[in-house]
Motif scaffolding. Sequence first.
Motif, mmCIF file in Angstrom:
data_model
loop_
_atom_site.group_PDB
_atom_site.id
_atom_site.type_symbol
_atom_site.label_atom_id
_atom_site.label_comp_id
_atom_site.label_asym_id
_atom_site.label_seq_id
_atom_site.Cartn_x
_atom_site.Cartn_y
_atom_site.Cartn_z
ATOM 1 N N ILE A 169 0.842 -1.188 0.000
ATOM 2 C CA ILE A 169 0.000 0.000 0.000
ATOM 3 C C ILE A 169 0.886 1.248 0.000
ATOM 4 O O ILE A 169 1.845 1.336 0.767
ATOM 5 N N VAL A 170 0.552 2.205 -0.870
ATOM 6 C CA VAL A 170 1.142 3.539 -0.802
ATOM 7 C C VAL A 170 0.015 4.494 -0.412
ATOM 8 O O VAL A 170 -0.907 4.714 -1.190
ATOM 9 N N SER A 171 0.079 5.027 0.796
ATOM 10 C CA SER A 171 -1.012 5.866 1.306
ATOM 11 C C SER A 171 -0.823 7.315 0.884
ATOM 12 O O SER A 171 0.275 7.751 0.516
ATOM 13 N N LYS A 172 -1.892 8.075 0.971
ATOM 14 C CA LYS A 172 -1.809 9.499 0.631
ATOM 15 C C LYS A 172 -0.911 10.228 1.620
ATOM 16 O O LYS A 172 -0.273 11.228 1.283
ATOM 17 N N GLU A 173 -0.834 9.730 2.881
ATOM 18 C CA GLU A 173 0.038 10.352 3.872
ATOM 19 C C GLU A 173 1.501 10.242 3.453
ATOM 20 O O GLU A 173 2.281 11.194 3.603
ATOM 21 N N LEU A 174 1.886 9.080 2.921
ATOM 22 C CA LEU A 174 3.254 8.907 2.456
ATOM 23 C C LEU A 174 3.516 9.788 1.230
ATOM 24 O O LEU A 174 4.586 10.394 1.101
ATOM 25 N N MET A 175 2.541 9.883 0.326
ATOM 26 C CA MET A 175 2.707 10.733 -0.852
ATOM 27 C C MET A 175 2.830 12.203 -0.466
ATOM 28 O O MET A 175 3.582 12.962 -1.082
ATOM 29 N N LYS A 176 2.077 12.629 0.568
ATOM 30 C CA LYS A 176 2.198 14.011 1.027
ATOM 31 C C LYS A 176 3.586 14.272 1.606
ATOM 32 O O LYS A 176 4.199 15.300 1.334
ATOM 33 N N GLU A 177 4.065 13.350 2.416
ATOM 34 C CA GLU A 177 5.367 13.540 3.045
ATOM 35 C C GLU A 177 6.482 13.613 2.010
ATOM 36 O O GLU A 177 7.459 14.336 2.175
ATOM 37 N N GLN A 178 6.334 12.876 0.908
ATOM 38 C CA GLN A 178 7.338 12.888 -0.149
ATOM 39 C C GLN A 178 7.083 13.976 -1.187
ATOM 40 O O GLN A 178 7.781 14.045 -2.189
ATOM 41 N N GLU A 224 -2.958 0.473 -4.214
ATOM 42 C CA GLU A 224 -2.822 -0.904 -3.757
ATOM 43 C C GLU A 224 -2.152 -1.719 -4.854
ATOM 44 O O GLU A 224 -2.611 -1.730 -6.000
ATOM 45 N N VAL A 225 -1.062 -2.378 -4.510
ATOM 46 C CA VAL A 225 -0.324 -3.205 -5.459
ATOM 47 C C VAL A 225 -0.499 -4.661 -5.042
ATOM 48 O O VAL A 225 0.043 -5.106 -4.042
ATOM 49 N N ILE A 226 -1.304 -5.393 -5.800
ATOM 50 C CA ILE A 226 -1.617 -6.789 -5.502
ATOM 51 C C ILE A 226 -0.645 -7.658 -6.291
ATOM 52 O O ILE A 226 -0.581 -7.573 -7.515
ATOM 53 N N LYS A 227 0.113 -8.492 -5.606
ATOM 54 C CA LYS A 227 1.204 -9.234 -6.233
ATOM 55 C C LYS A 227 0.737 -10.610 -6.705
ATOM 56 O O LYS A 227 -0.046 -11.284 -6.041
#
Length: 788
Positions: free
Chosen positions: A146-155, A215-218
Motif C-alpha cells: 500500500i502507498v497511502s496518501k500520507e506517504l505521498m504528502k510527506e514525499q 494498492e499493489v496486488i502481487k
Amino acid sequence: MKLKLLILMVFFSTMALAQEKEGNMGSVTGTVTTADGNSGQGVDVKIKELNITTTAGADGNYELKNLPPGKYTIMIAKGKSDGYSQEIEITPENEHILLNIQLDYSSQKLEEVIVSSGGNRFAKKESDDVSKMPLKNMENPQVYSIVSKELMKEQNITDYNSAFKNIPGAGIAEVRNQGRTTNMSRGFPTPQLVRNGVGSFTYNTIDPANLERIEVIKGPSATLFGSTISSFGGLFNRVTKKPFDTFKGEISYSAGSWDLNRFTADINTPLNPEKTMLLRFNTAFHSENSFQDAGFNRSFLLAPSFSYAVNERLTFLLDVEFGIMKGTSPTRLAPYISKDPTKPALATSIEDMNIPYTRSFANNTVNYNGQQYNIFAQMKYKISDTWNSQTIVSRTRSSSEGYVVSLSALSDTTLRQSVTKQDYPYYGTDIQQNFIGDFKIGEHRNRVVAGLDFYSLKAYRNDATVNMPAIDYRNPGAAYNNFTISKIEPLFNNVTFNNFTSNNEQTYSAYVSDVFNVTDKFIAMAGVRLDRYFNKGSYYPEKDLTVGDYNQTAFSPRFGLLYQLIEKKLSLFTNYMNGFNNVGGSDFNGNPFKPSQANQWEGGVKLDLNKFSATVSYYNISVTNMTRPDLDHTEGSFLIQDGTQLSKGFEAELIANPVPGLNIVAGFSYNDSKYTKASADVDGLRPSTASSPTMANVWASYRFINGPLSGLGVGIGGIYGSKYYQTNTHTFTFSIPEYTVLDASVFYDRPKFRIGVKVDNLTNEKYWSYRLAAQNPTRVTGSFTFKF
C-alpha cells in the motif's frame, strides 16, 4: 540436609505464590474502530491509574496484560477523543475483559491522532478491494503493498509515477504515448487499468490529487479481477478519495524546477444535518516543462464524489473524475540493430550512444490533446446481518488527438524522427455484482464473495505516420530546428490514414471465493473464476473486413493457507494463484490457440508488531501455452503453442516505527525470469521486458512530536535498480545501466498548514527507462498547504 530441604521449600513456596499472583492478574482486550467503521490503527489505549499504554495494531486490536485486581479507567492516551474513558473493575470473577472502543471521529481525523502520537503512520494495510471482502492482512495468504496518501504528502509527490518508488520491484515507470504508464510486478509489465477494484481503462496521465492510496496486488490475480485488467505479475489498484462526515479541506500550491506550477484543492462537507448526504471535491491544475530543451505537460482535473445513506441498509456512492491535458509525447527510442552480421552495432548500451542528456529531439509545437473521464457508481445493500450486496458500474473514456513522436537510431551516429497524427478514443465499461457473506457453519467462520462481472472495451484508430530525414544526433546542426509543426503538417497531405475499429472485446465472468477458518488461527482460502471472452476483432470499414475475431473460455482457480503462529502478530502463508491471457489465432493444422496460463506458487511470512510490519515471500510463476515460431512450417509464419516462461524470486517489505516520530518504509526484490521454451533467438534468456533483476527502495523520516519543534521533520530515501536490457537476444543485446537515485525532504506540518521542500535525485544521477527515456536530473519542489 535440613538446610537443603528448607531452601527447596522456600523456593517452591515462592513459585507457588508467584503463580497464584500471576493467576490473579487480569487483562483487557478489544478492537478500536473509527466512527466510519474503519480500523483504529495507531491509537494509544491507556490505563490511567497504572500509566500503562498499548497501541492498537493494523487491524485495530489492542491488549493490556498482567493487571492486578482493582478499579481502573481506560482512556485514549493521545489525540483528541472528546474525553473518551470507561471504568472497569478486575476481580477473580472478571479477570479477562473484552472492551471494544468506537471513536467518535472518522478515519480521516485518525491520521492527525497518529501523527501527534508518533505512531506507525504508513502501516495501513487493511483493504476491502484486495480480496473483494473485508479481510485483515494477517489473515490474507496473498501479498500486497500500500502507498497511502500520507506517504505521498510527506514525499511531496506531484506526479503519479513517483509514488511507485515505494513499491518493491516496481522499477522505473515506462511512460507511453498519451502519458499512460506501465510499471513492473514480479518480472511482468503491469499497466494501470484498475480503479476502486474494477476496470478503468485510463490511457492518459493519472493525476495523484484524487488518490486515497495505491494498492499493489502481487501475483496472477485473474480469479477475482480477470485477465483483461491484470498481468501475470499482479495489478495496481487506484483507490480514490471518498466523502466522510465532517467538514474539512486543504488547498495546496507547489512550485519547482522547470517551471512547475501546481494547484490542488480537497474539500469535504456534509450536505444535511443528519450527515447522510456527503460531498467531497478534489481538483488539480498542473503545468510543468521538461528539463530537456523541449517538452511540456498541462493538465486539469475535476473529481467530485457524493455519497447518500438512504437508511441503515442502503448506501449510494457516485465518484467521478474528469481530466483534460495537453503536452508533448514522452520519449520513445529504438536502438540501432545492425542487419549485417559483419558490421555489428558499436553501441550496445544507452551510455555507448552518447546522446546529449538534455536534448529532446522534439518541439513544443508538435503536441497532442488528451481527455478522460472515469465514472464509478456503487450501491451497497445490507441484506441481513451476514450478507451484503454490492453493485458497481464503471464507465471510462480516454482519448488523445494530435501528434506523437518516436525516435529510431539508424546507425551509431544518426537517428530518425517519426511523427504520428492520431485520433484514438477508448471506451470501457465494467458492471459488477457481488454478494459478500460472513457467517458460520458449525464453529467454522466463512467469508465468501460471489460475483458476476461484465467487461467491455472498444477503441477506434484514425492515424498516419510520416518520417523525417535522418540527423546526426550528436551534432545535428541547423537540421535540429527543422522539426516544427509547420514543416511536418504538409507531409500528411500525401499519406493514407488508417481508420478502423482497433479493439472490440467483451468478457462475461462468474467467480466465487471462500475464506474458511479451520480454527481461529488456521485459515484456508479457495476460489475459482469462469471467463467467457469474445474478441470481435479489428474492423476495416473501407474493405468491410473483420480480422482477428475469436472466442475463448478460461478457468482460473486460486488456493491459500495461512497459520497464525502468534494470533494477529505472526502468520505463515502459502498460496497458489492463476492468471491467463487470451490468445487469438490457430496453428498450422487449424487448431485454435488456448489462453496462456500463469501458475504461481508462493510462501512467506507476515509480521505485525504495531511498531514493525513486514512481509517476506518467495514466489515461482510458470507461464505455459505461449506461442512461438513453428520451425517445421516456416513458409507461412505459423506459430506453435508450446512456449514456456519462468519467473521466480524473493520479495521483502518493512514498515517500521522503532521510536516515536521515526517512520521507515523499505523494500527489496530479486527476480529471476527467463524463457524456458521459446524462439531460438531468446530461448533461455531473460525477457527484455522484465526490467532489473535486483531492486531496492527505502524512505526514512523523522518528525518531532513534542516541544517547540513539534511538526518539523526530515526525510531521506532512494531507489536502486541493477543493469537490465532493452534488447536481449543471442545475437544482440542493448543494455540500460544500473541506477541509484537519492531523494530528501524537509517539512513543517501543523494542524492549520504544511510547508515542504523536496529534492529529487540529489546526486544528479543519469538513468533511463525501458523506452530509453532520460529521467529527471536534480529537481527541487516546494509546497505550501493551508488546512481548514
